[in-house]
Design a protein around this motif. Structure first.
Motif, PDB file in Angstrom:
ATOM      1  N   GLU A  19      34.518  98.789  50.686  1.00 52.88           N
ATOM      2  CA  GLU A  19      33.645  97.933  51.498  1.00 52.88           C
ATOM      3  C   GLU A  19      33.997  98.017  52.977  1.00 52.88           C
ATOM      4  O   GLU A  19      33.109  98.050  53.837  1.00 52.88           O
ATOM      5  CB  GLU A  19      33.736  96.488  51.011  1.00 52.88           C
ATOM      6  CG  GLU A  19      33.061  96.267  49.684  1.00 52.88           C
ATOM      7  CD  GLU A  19      33.274  94.886  49.107  1.00 52.88           C
ATOM      8  OE1 GLU A  19      32.411  94.463  48.328  1.00 52.88           O
ATOM      9  OE2 GLU A  19      34.289  94.225  49.426  1.00 52.88           O
ATOM     10  N   ILE A  20      35.282  98.071  53.295  1.00 53.55           N
ATOM     11  CA  ILE A  20      35.712  98.205  54.690  1.00 53.55           C
ATOM     12  C   ILE A  20      35.180  99.506  55.282  1.00 53.55           C
ATOM     13  O   ILE A  20      34.617  99.530  56.380  1.00 53.55           O
ATOM     14  CB  ILE A  20      37.248  98.137  54.795  1.00 53.55           C
ATOM     15  CG1 ILE A  20      37.736  96.714  54.514  1.00 53.55           C
ATOM     16  CG2 ILE A  20      37.725  98.615  56.169  1.00 53.55           C
ATOM     17  CD1 ILE A  20      39.229  96.607  54.306  1.00 53.55           C
ATOM     18  N   LEU A  21      35.342 100.597  54.543  1.00 47.21           N
ATOM     19  CA  LEU A  21      34.889 101.889  55.049  1.00 47.21           C
ATOM     20  C   LEU A  21      33.376 101.993  55.084  1.00 47.21           C
ATOM     21  O   LEU A  21      32.820 102.707  55.922  1.00 47.21           O
ATOM     22  CB  LEU A  21      35.497 103.014  54.218  1.00 47.21           C
ATOM     23  CG  LEU A  21      36.983 103.230  54.488  1.00 47.21           C
ATOM     24  CD1 LEU A  21      37.595 104.134  53.456  1.00 47.21           C
ATOM     25  CD2 LEU A  21      37.184 103.793  55.874  1.00 47.21           C
ATOM     26  N   ASP A  22      32.703 101.289  54.191  1.00 50.51           N
ATOM     27  CA  ASP A  22      31.241 101.321  54.173  1.00 50.51           C
ATOM     28  C   ASP A  22      30.664 100.682  55.432  1.00 50.51           C
ATOM     29  O   ASP A  22      29.603 101.072  55.905  1.00 50.51           O
ATOM     30  CB  ASP A  22      30.715 100.607  52.923  1.00 50.51           C
ATOM     31  CG  ASP A  22      29.224 100.788  52.729  1.00 50.51           C
ATOM     32  OD1 ASP A  22      28.735 101.928  52.917  1.00 50.51           O
ATOM     33  OD2 ASP A  22      28.550  99.809  52.386  1.00 50.51           O
ATOM     34  N   LYS A  23      31.363  99.727  56.000  1.00 50.93           N
ATOM     35  CA  LYS A  23      30.887  99.029  57.208  1.00 50.93           C
ATOM     36  C   LYS A  23      31.146  99.826  58.486  1.00 50.93           C
ATOM     37  O   LYS A  23      30.583  99.518  59.528  1.00 50.93           O
ATOM     38  CB  LYS A  23      31.568  97.666  57.323  1.00 50.93           C
ATOM     39  CG  LYS A  23      31.168  96.711  56.228  1.00 50.93           C
ATOM     40  CD  LYS A  23      31.935  95.419  56.337  1.00 50.93           C
ATOM     41  CE  LYS A  23      31.600  94.521  55.154  1.00 50.93           C
ATOM     42  NZ  LYS A  23      32.464  93.344  55.108  1.00 50.93           N
ATOM     43  N   GLY A  55      36.564 111.233  44.576  1.00 52.21           N
ATOM     44  CA  GLY A  55      35.349 111.575  45.296  1.00 52.21           C
ATOM     45  C   GLY A  55      34.674 110.388  45.965  1.00 52.21           C
ATOM     46  O   GLY A  55      33.528 110.497  46.400  1.00 52.21           O
ATOM     47  N   LEU A  56      35.379 109.265  46.075  1.00 56.15           N
ATOM     48  CA  LEU A  56      34.795 108.068  46.683  1.00 56.15           C
ATOM     49  C   LEU A  56      35.027 108.012  48.194  1.00 56.15           C
ATOM     50  O   LEU A  56      34.323 107.298  48.906  1.00 56.15           O
ATOM     51  CB  LEU A  56      35.363 106.814  46.014  1.00 56.15           C
ATOM     52  CG  LEU A  56      35.087 106.727  44.507  1.00 56.15           C
ATOM     53  CD1 LEU A  56      35.840 105.566  43.894  1.00 56.15           C
ATOM     54  CD2 LEU A  56      33.602 106.614  44.242  1.00 56.15           C
ATOM     55  N   LEU A  57      36.019 108.759  48.664  1.00 54.37           N
ATOM     56  CA  LEU A  57      36.312 108.857  50.094  1.00 54.37           C
ATOM     57  C   LEU A  57      36.385 110.317  50.486  1.00 54.37           C
ATOM     58  O   LEU A  57      36.658 111.181  49.649  1.00 54.37           O
ATOM     59  CB  LEU A  57      37.659 108.205  50.427  1.00 54.37           C
ATOM     60  CG  LEU A  57      37.836 106.728  50.177  1.00 54.37           C
ATOM     61  CD1 LEU A  57      39.230 106.305  50.604  1.00 54.37           C
ATOM     62  CD2 LEU A  57      36.789 105.909  50.896  1.00 54.37           C
TER      63      LEU A  57
END
Length: 85
Positions: A19-23, A55-57
Motif C-alpha cells: 500500500e505504501i508503494l502503491d501511493k 513479482g509484487l515489487l
C-alpha cells in the motif's frame, strides 16, 4: 492469483508495504519504507526480497547493494486493489 492473495494476507506487514508503494509515484528507497512501516531494517530487507521474488515489487537497479530502490509492480497493484475493494 489466489496464492499471492494468501501470501500477502498471511504476513502483517506485506500489505502495508504494498500500500505504501502503491501511493508513491516514484522509486522509493528501502530505508524510507522501513521508517514508515516501523520494523527493523533486516526484517524489511527480507520482506522486500520476498515481495520482489513473488513479482509484487520491482527493483530496477538490483546491482546496487547499498541503496536499493523499489516500485510496485502491476501484479502488486492488483493485490492492493483486491484488498481495498
Amino acid at each position: 492469483m489466489a496464492n499471492l492473495i494468501a501470501y500477502v494476507k498471511s504476513g502483517k506487514n506485506r500489505l502495508k508495504v504494498l500500500e505504501i508503494l502503491d501511493k508513491q509515484e516514484k522509486l522509493v528507497f528501502a530505508s524510507d519504507i522501513t521508517d514508515e512501516v516501523g520494523i527493523r531494517v533486516n526484517h524489511m530487507g527480507a520482506l522486500l526480497r520476498e515481495l520482489t521474488e513473488k513479482g509484487l515489487l520491482n527493483n530496477p537497479n538490483p546491482s546496487n547493494k547499498r541503496q536499493k530502490l523499489y516500485e510496485i509492480s502491476e501484479k502488486g497493484k492488483e493485490i492492493v486493489n483486491y484488498f481495498n475493494k
